[in-house]
Design a protein around this motif. Structure first.
Motif, short mmCIF file in Angstrom:
data_model
loop_
_atom_site.label_atom_id
_atom_site.label_comp_id
_atom_site.label_asym_id
_atom_site.label_seq_id
_atom_site.Cartn_x
_atom_site.Cartn_y
_atom_site.Cartn_z
N LYS A 105 0.70 2.70 9.38
CA LYS A 105 -0.60 3.08 9.98
C LYS A 105 -0.43 4.18 10.83
N ILE A 106 -2.12 4.31 10.04
CA ILE A 106 -2.51 5.53 9.93
C ILE A 106 -3.75 5.68 10.96
N ASN A 107 -3.86 6.17 12.14
CA ASN A 107 -5.09 6.63 13.25
C ASN A 107 -5.70 7.47 12.60
N ARG A 108 -6.98 7.46 12.49
CA ARG A 108 -8.12 8.60 11.75
C ARG A 108 -8.61 8.30 13.32
N ARG A 109 -9.22 9.77 12.80
CA ARG A 109 -9.85 10.29 14.62
C ARG A 109 -11.27 9.40 13.86
N ARG A 110 -12.42 9.46 15.12
CA ARG A 110 -13.56 9.16 14.49
C ARG A 110 -14.98 10.02 15.33
#
Length: 110
Positions: A105-110
């Motif tokens: 899982k890749i947590n992308r910056r918002r």
């Protein structure tokens, strides 16, 4: 037909029973095998330091997802053993850490 997954595998081990020729060759190439030169590749990327005690190999393994991380680790360890034997470098037991890149899982910056 089974789904293929891409795994990143880090194989760690200890040099053992190095011949004088192996030690000389490893020391001559030590600068090219530092941590900054490490990459995940199909052939593998070897890293070690001047003490010639421990080493790590980073590899990319593509394998059937149904076979899981255990198979990816076994394939990577086999590649490392073959590569080290081909170079004439002895080693002790190997230990692997596997990451399945297709389920990561890749947590992308918002």
């Amino acid at each position: 037909m089974s789904t293929q997954h891409t795994y990143r595998v880090i194989v760690r081990g200890t040099f053992d029973g190095l011949s004088p020729e192996s030690r000389e060759r490893l020391l001559a190439e030590v600068e090219a095998h530092g941590l900054t030169a490490m990459q995940f590749t199909t052939e593998g990327s070897l890293a070690y330091d001047r003490t010639l005690k421990h080493f790590s190999y980073r590899l990319v393994v593509v394998s059937d997802a149904a076979d899981g991380e255990e198979m990816a680790a076994a394939l990577a360890e086999d590649r490392v053993e073959t590569a080290l034997a081909g170079l004439g470098h002895g080693h002790g037991s190997l230990k692997s850490t596997v990451t399945d890149m297709d389920t990561m899982k890749i947590n992308r910056r918002r």
